[in-house]
Design an enzyme around this catalytic site. Structure first.
Site, PDB file in Angstrom:
ATOM      1  N   ASN A 148       0.803  -4.576  -6.418  1.00 21.97           N
ATOM      2  CA  ASN A 148       1.515  -3.314  -5.881  1.00 21.97           C
ATOM      3  C   ASN A 148       2.780  -3.767  -6.104  1.00 21.97           C
ATOM      4  O   ASN A 148       3.759  -4.502  -5.942  1.00 21.97           O
ATOM      5  CB  ASN A 148       1.511  -3.893  -4.138  1.00 21.97           C
ATOM      6  CG  ASN A 148       2.196  -2.625  -3.503  1.00 21.97           C
ATOM      7  OD1 ASN A 148       2.520  -1.799  -3.839  1.00 21.97           O
ATOM      8  ND2 ASN A 148       2.516  -3.274  -2.070  1.00 21.97           N
ATOM      9  N   TRP A 149       3.353  -2.720  -7.107  1.00 26.16           N
ATOM     10  CA  TRP A 149       4.693  -2.897  -7.531  1.00 26.16           C
ATOM     11  C   TRP A 149       5.770  -2.425  -6.828  1.00 26.16           C
ATOM     12  O   TRP A 149       6.955  -2.831  -6.822  1.00 26.16           O
ATOM     13  CB  TRP A 149       4.829  -1.983  -8.906  1.00 26.16           C
ATOM     14  CG  TRP A 149       4.002  -2.389  -9.886  1.00 26.16           C
ATOM     15  CD1 TRP A 149       3.157  -3.485 -10.001  1.00 26.16           C
ATOM     16  CD2 TRP A 149       4.082  -1.773 -11.117  1.00 26.16           C
ATOM     17  NE1 TRP A 149       2.467  -3.435 -11.456  1.00 26.16           N
ATOM     18  CE2 TRP A 149       2.935  -2.572 -12.001  1.00 26.16           C
ATOM     19  CE3 TRP A 149       4.719  -0.730 -11.946  1.00 26.16           C
ATOM     20  CZ2 TRP A 149       2.938  -2.344 -13.454  1.00 26.16           C
ATOM     21  CZ3 TRP A 149       4.408  -0.358 -13.292  1.00 26.16           C
ATOM     22  CH2 TRP A 149       3.564  -1.373 -13.856  1.00 26.16           C
ATOM     23  N   LYS A 150       5.487  -1.972  -5.478  1.00 26.92           N
ATOM     24  CA  LYS A 150       6.408  -1.568  -4.401  1.00 26.92           C
ATOM     25  C   LYS A 150       7.487  -0.678  -5.091  1.00 26.92           C
ATOM     26  O   LYS A 150       7.128   0.127  -5.997  1.00 26.92           O
ATOM     27  CB  LYS A 150       7.010  -2.592  -3.691  1.00 26.92           C
ATOM     28  CG  LYS A 150       5.982  -3.643  -3.083  1.00 26.92           C
ATOM     29  CD  LYS A 150       6.613  -4.677  -2.088  1.00 26.92           C
ATOM     30  CE  LYS A 150       5.183  -5.297  -1.394  1.00 26.92           C
ATOM     31  NZ  LYS A 150       5.815  -6.214  -0.591  1.00 26.92           N
ATOM     32  N   HIS A 178      -0.039  -0.377   4.787  1.00 28.89           N
ATOM     33  CA  HIS A 178       0.813  -1.331   4.675  1.00 28.89           C
ATOM     34  C   HIS A 178       1.692  -1.508   5.660  1.00 28.89           C
ATOM     35  O   HIS A 178       2.408  -0.777   6.050  1.00 28.89           O
ATOM     36  CB  HIS A 178       1.491  -1.176   3.092  1.00 28.89           C
ATOM     37  CG  HIS A 178       1.751  -2.491   2.722  1.00 28.89           C
ATOM     38  ND1 HIS A 178       2.902  -2.957   3.132  1.00 28.89           N
ATOM     39  CD2 HIS A 178       1.496  -3.295   1.635  1.00 28.89           C
ATOM     40  CE1 HIS A 178       3.370  -4.083   2.391  1.00 28.89           C
ATOM     41  NE2 HIS A 178       2.372  -4.389   1.353  1.00 28.89           N
ATOM     42  N   GLU A 205       4.518  -2.438   5.506  1.00 32.33           N
ATOM     43  CA  GLU A 205       5.926  -1.886   5.148  1.00 32.33           C
ATOM     44  C   GLU A 205       6.018  -0.277   5.791  1.00 32.33           C
ATOM     45  O   GLU A 205       6.964   0.219   6.191  1.00 32.33           O
ATOM     46  CB  GLU A 205       6.614  -2.156   3.858  1.00 32.33           C
ATOM     47  CG  GLU A 205       6.666  -3.700   3.428  1.00 32.33           C
ATOM     48  CD  GLU A 205       6.927  -4.053   1.941  1.00 32.33           C
ATOM     49  OE1 GLU A 205       6.970  -5.041   1.640  1.00 32.33           O
ATOM     50  OE2 GLU A 205       6.391  -2.960   1.083  1.00 32.33           O
ATOM     51  N   GLU A 223      -3.005  -8.755   5.019  1.00 30.51           N
ATOM     52  CA  GLU A 223      -1.791  -9.280   4.785  1.00 30.51           C
ATOM     53  C   GLU A 223      -1.020  -9.683   5.962  1.00 30.51           C
ATOM     54  O   GLU A 223      -0.504  -8.722   6.680  1.00 30.51           O
ATOM     55  CB  GLU A 223      -0.952  -7.917   4.254  1.00 30.51           C
ATOM     56  CG  GLU A 223      -1.606  -7.705   2.773  1.00 30.51           C
ATOM     57  CD  GLU A 223      -0.683  -7.039   2.126  1.00 30.51           C
ATOM     58  OE1 GLU A 223      -0.177  -7.403   0.600  1.00 30.51           O
ATOM     59  OE2 GLU A 223      -0.058  -5.929   2.451  1.00 30.51           O
ATOM     60  N   GLY A 262       6.455 -11.361   1.189  1.00 27.79           N
ATOM     61  CA  GLY A 262       7.844 -11.408   0.409  1.00 27.79           C
ATOM     62  C   GLY A 262       8.621 -12.429   0.956  1.00 27.79           C
ATOM     63  O   GLY A 262       9.858 -12.606   0.702  1.00 27.79           O
ATOM     64  N   SER A 286       2.559 -13.182  -0.468  1.00 27.18           N
ATOM     65  CA  SER A 286       2.890 -14.110  -1.380  1.00 27.18           C
ATOM     66  C   SER A 286       2.098 -15.054  -2.314  1.00 27.18           C
ATOM     67  O   SER A 286       2.151 -16.046  -2.534  1.00 27.18           O
ATOM     68  CB  SER A 286       3.840 -15.173  -0.519  1.00 27.18           C
ATOM     69  OG  SER A 286       5.019 -14.934   0.093  1.00 27.18           O
ATOM     70  N   GLY A 329       2.096  -8.798  -4.887  1.00 29.14           N
ATOM     71  CA  GLY A 329       3.445  -7.989  -4.670  1.00 29.14           C
ATOM     72  C   GLY A 329       4.216  -8.498  -5.940  1.00 29.14           C
ATOM     73  O   GLY A 329       3.937  -8.232  -6.886  1.00 29.14           O
ATOM     74  N   GLY A 330       5.119  -9.317  -5.652  1.00 28.73           N
ATOM     75  CA  GLY A 330       6.164  -9.740  -6.454  1.00 28.73           C
ATOM     76  C   GLY A 330       5.692 -10.394  -7.887  1.00 28.73           C
ATOM     77  O   GLY A 330       6.110 -10.127  -8.997  1.00 28.73           O
TER      78      GLY A 330
END
Length: 256
Positions: free
Chosen positions: A9-11, A99, A101, A171, A177, A216, A237-238
């Site tokens: 997930n590149w957000k 999600h 967010e 999640e 994050g 994470s 994610g990151g």
């Protein structure tokens, strides 16, 4: 048996040049996959670019989206939205729904998540239904109740076929994050609970649906997570923005 799956997930990250560099870096390090399926979810504005980059580099990676319009699966007067039909036109295979967010920053309710889930199913795109508790809910001992509510809000309203074509991503909000990760035992407890809840609807669906962990996930903790009986992969994610990290996570899944 559930498909082993790793989704990046590149957000809200990327640019034309950065995206090209990332895909080319993945292509340089790519290895043969026997048991794991990979997917990436760039921002909508870059979906067409990533489709072309994946094809040009002959990468066995599916395309995913981060969002979809809840109001219509096709078209209409919904400024700023992207429909499931538009995603399907770009060969999108997966799309995230629910999600944390989106729930937190855009006030998406369980009803909105259900609507998006149904729009995707109507266009043969697999919804990746995200579930998870925040820190206060975990500390209050409400994790399983929260996860059950989020799951049942969707699965109470769809048929078995729709369930079987979905993916579930657990999640914990407190681990997204933050650098914090649920221990493998904590993650396994919730994943096993989710599979038990799905089995109440359909034992066959419970065996077939991929259950992903997100929060994470990195190369150095992926193997321990994937060693758990009910964790079939990850929503990353990151680390998905780094070719080396993303493929190390994929390799950990391949070796599990």
């Amino acid at each position: 048996m559930a498909q082993s799956l790793v989704i990046g997930n590149w957000k809200m990250h990327g640019s034309l040049s950065q995206n090209q560099q990332l895909i080319e870096s993945i292509a340089e390090q790519m290895f043969e996959l026997d048991t794991v399926k990979l997917a990436v979810c760039p921002p909508d504005i870059y979906l067409a670019q990533i489709l072309l980059e994946l094809d040009a580099n002959e990468l066995p990676i599916a395309l995913g989206a981060q969002n979809v319009c809840a109001e219509s699966p096709d078209s209409g007067a919904f400024t700023g939205e992207c429909s499931a039909a538009m995603l399907a036109d770009l060969d999108v295979s997966y799309a995230l729904v629910g999600h944390s967010e989106r729930r937190q920053y855009y006030a998406e309710s369980d009803a909105t998540v259900l609507a998006k889930f149904q729009q995707l199913i109507a266009k043969n795109i697999s919804p990746v239904l995200c579930l998870g508790e925040n820190l206060a809910q975990r500390e209050a001992g409400d994790t399983l109740a929260v996860v059950k509510q989020q799951l049942c809000a969707v699965f109470d309203a769809v048929d078995i076929d729709a369930m079987q074509h979905s993916v579930i991503a657990y999640e914990p909000v407190w681990a997204i994050g933050t650098g914090k990760t649920a221990t493998p035992a904590q993650a396994q407890e919730v994943h096993a609970f989710i599979r038990e809840q799905i089995a109440n609807y359909s034992p066959a669906a419970a065996e077939q649906i991929s259950l992903l962990y997100g929060g994470s996930v990195k190369a150095d903790n992926a193997a321990d997570l994937f060693a758990q009986a009910d964790i079939d992969g990850a929503l990353v994610g990151g680390a998905a923005l780094n070719a080396d990290q993303f493929l190390k996570i994929a390799k950990a899944a391949e070796s599990a």
